[in-house]
Design a protein around this motif. Structure first.
Motif, PDB file in Angstrom:
ATOM      1  N   VAL A 149       0.844  -1.197   0.000  1.00 44.55           N
ATOM      2  CA  VAL A 149       0.000   0.000   0.000  1.00 44.55           C
ATOM      3  C   VAL A 149       0.880   1.248   0.000  1.00 44.55           C
ATOM      4  CG1 VAL A 149      -1.529   1.376   1.467  1.00 44.55           C
ATOM      5  CG2 VAL A 149      -2.091  -0.996   0.974  1.00 44.55           C
ATOM      6  N   ALA A 150       1.945   1.227   0.800  1.00 44.17           N
ATOM      7  CA  ALA A 150       2.860   2.366   0.829  1.00 44.17           C
ATOM      8  C   ALA A 150       3.568   2.528  -0.507  1.00 44.17           C
ATOM      9  CB  ALA A 150       3.883   2.182   1.958  1.00 44.17           C
ATOM     10  N   GLU A 151       3.929   1.411  -1.116  1.00 42.19           N
ATOM     11  CA  GLU A 151       4.646   1.469  -2.395  1.00 42.19           C
ATOM     12  C   GLU A 151       3.807   2.112  -3.487  1.00 42.19           C
ATOM     13  OE1 GLU A 151       6.172  -1.607  -5.827  1.00 42.19           O
ATOM     14  OE2 GLU A 151       6.302  -2.254  -3.749  1.00 42.19           O
ATOM     15  N   VAL A 152       2.526   1.753  -3.565  1.00 43.23           N
ATOM     16  CA  VAL A 152       1.682   2.313  -4.628  1.00 43.23           C
ATOM     17  C   VAL A 152       1.076   3.651  -4.232  1.00 43.23           C
ATOM     18  CG1 VAL A 152       1.163  -0.003  -5.482  1.00 43.23           C
ATOM     19  CG2 VAL A 152      -0.446   1.101  -3.919  1.00 43.23           C
ATOM     20  N   GLY A 153       1.225   4.046  -2.956  1.00 42.61           N
ATOM     21  CA  GLY A 153       0.692   5.329  -2.502  1.00 42.61           C
ATOM     22  C   GLY A 153      -0.803   5.338  -2.309  1.00 42.61           C
ATOM     23  N   ALA A 154      -1.402   4.170  -2.076  1.00 41.77           N
ATOM     24  CA  ALA A 154      -2.857   4.077  -1.928  1.00 41.77           C
ATOM     25  C   ALA A 154      -3.299   4.444  -0.522  1.00 41.77           C
ATOM     26  CB  ALA A 154      -3.330   2.655  -2.247  1.00 41.77           C
ATOM     27  N   ALA A 155      -4.480   5.019  -0.425  1.00 40.16           N
ATOM     28  CA  ALA A 155      -5.152   5.134   0.869  1.00 40.16           C
ATOM     29  C   ALA A 155      -5.691   3.760   1.242  1.00 40.16           C
ATOM     30  CB  ALA A 155      -6.279   6.157   0.799  1.00 40.16           C
ATOM     31  N   LEU A 156      -5.876   3.530   2.534  1.00 43.92           N
ATOM     32  CA  LEU A 156      -6.353   2.233   3.010  1.00 43.92           C
ATOM     33  C   LEU A 156      -7.470   2.443   4.018  1.00 43.92           C
ATOM     34  CD1 LEU A 156      -6.031  -0.892   3.428  1.00 43.92           C
ATOM     35  CD2 LEU A 156      -4.325  -0.346   5.186  1.00 43.92           C
TER      36      LEU A 156
END
Length: 232
Positions: free
Chosen positions: A199-206
């Protein structure tokens, strides 16, 4: 504007819930599942939703993702009012931008691991879907399981495939409903580490529903629900 410098452009939050109500029928009469829920999730923010069973956690995700229509309030996904879109419109809005991971994996049983990851990419029009699927399965440690079907994989491996499928399109928002709930503690920890790293790698919100306090503590913010409301 100050000294000729324009103000910074404010990013549209990927998810905004305003006064959300959800009432469902039952044999005993209408049941109020969500009662005036308000929640804003910022770009790249990781939010854990916790609370007892029946508090409305999974319903919040279903409404936020546009899988369930609320009976009141407004849902804005990437700035779009979901009430103004039909089911196909909501699916198009999610495609490649919002992804979901469930406790029960929801892999297609008649498809291999590679096909489970590649097919949504193909539907979204991504070129080289097969190569991307293989790359992402490698990222989750399953390069040796490309041609295996779900029934040939362990629970942890199935959830890794589900993570690869969800994140391969590099979405801006990931909904995760009890992503480690069906796994033993060691496997759950491994899958959780992988999820947060990717999630951090793709920059997504979770937006993550969980009963695990240790998992919730890794989020940027914890939202507690009780009786269909966000607790103060």
């Amino acid at each position: 504007m100050t000294d000729g410098v324009p103000p910074p452009v404010q990013a549209v939050p990927p998810l905004v819930l305003e006064a959300i109500a959800l009432t469902l029928p039952s044999t005993a009469g209408p049941v109020n599942i969500l009662r005036g829920v308000g929640l804003t999730v910022g770009a790249g923010e990781r939010v854990a939703v916790i609370g007892p069973s029946g508090s409305g956690k999974s319903s919040l995700i279903a409404v936020g993702a546009g899988l369930e229509e609320p009976t009141g309030g407004t849902v804005r996904l990437f700035g779009q009012d979901l009430a103004k879109l039909d089911e196909d419109g909501r699916a198009r809005l999610r495609r490649g931008r919002a992804a979901l991971v469930f406790q029960a994996f929801h892999l297609l049983p008649n498809m291999t691991a590679e096909e489970n990851v590649a097919t949504p990419l193909e539907i979204a029009g991504v070129r080289g879907a097969g190569a991307t699927a293989r790359d992402w399965l490698g990222r989750v440690g399953l390069s040796g399981r490309l041609t295996h079907y779900p029934h040939q994989l362990s629970g942890g491996e199935q959830q890794r495939v589900a993570l690869a499928r969800a994140l391969a399109a590099r979405p801006a928002l990931l909904f995760a409903d009890e992503p480690t709930g069906n796994l033993d503690s060691a496997t759950a920890a491994s899958v959780a580490n992988l999820m947060f790293d990717l999630v951090a790698e793709v920059g997504a919100a979770l937006v993550m529903v969980t009963h695990d306090p240790a998992l919730a503590a890794r989020a940027d913010r914890i939202v507690r629900m009780a009786d269909g409301r966000i607790a103060a």
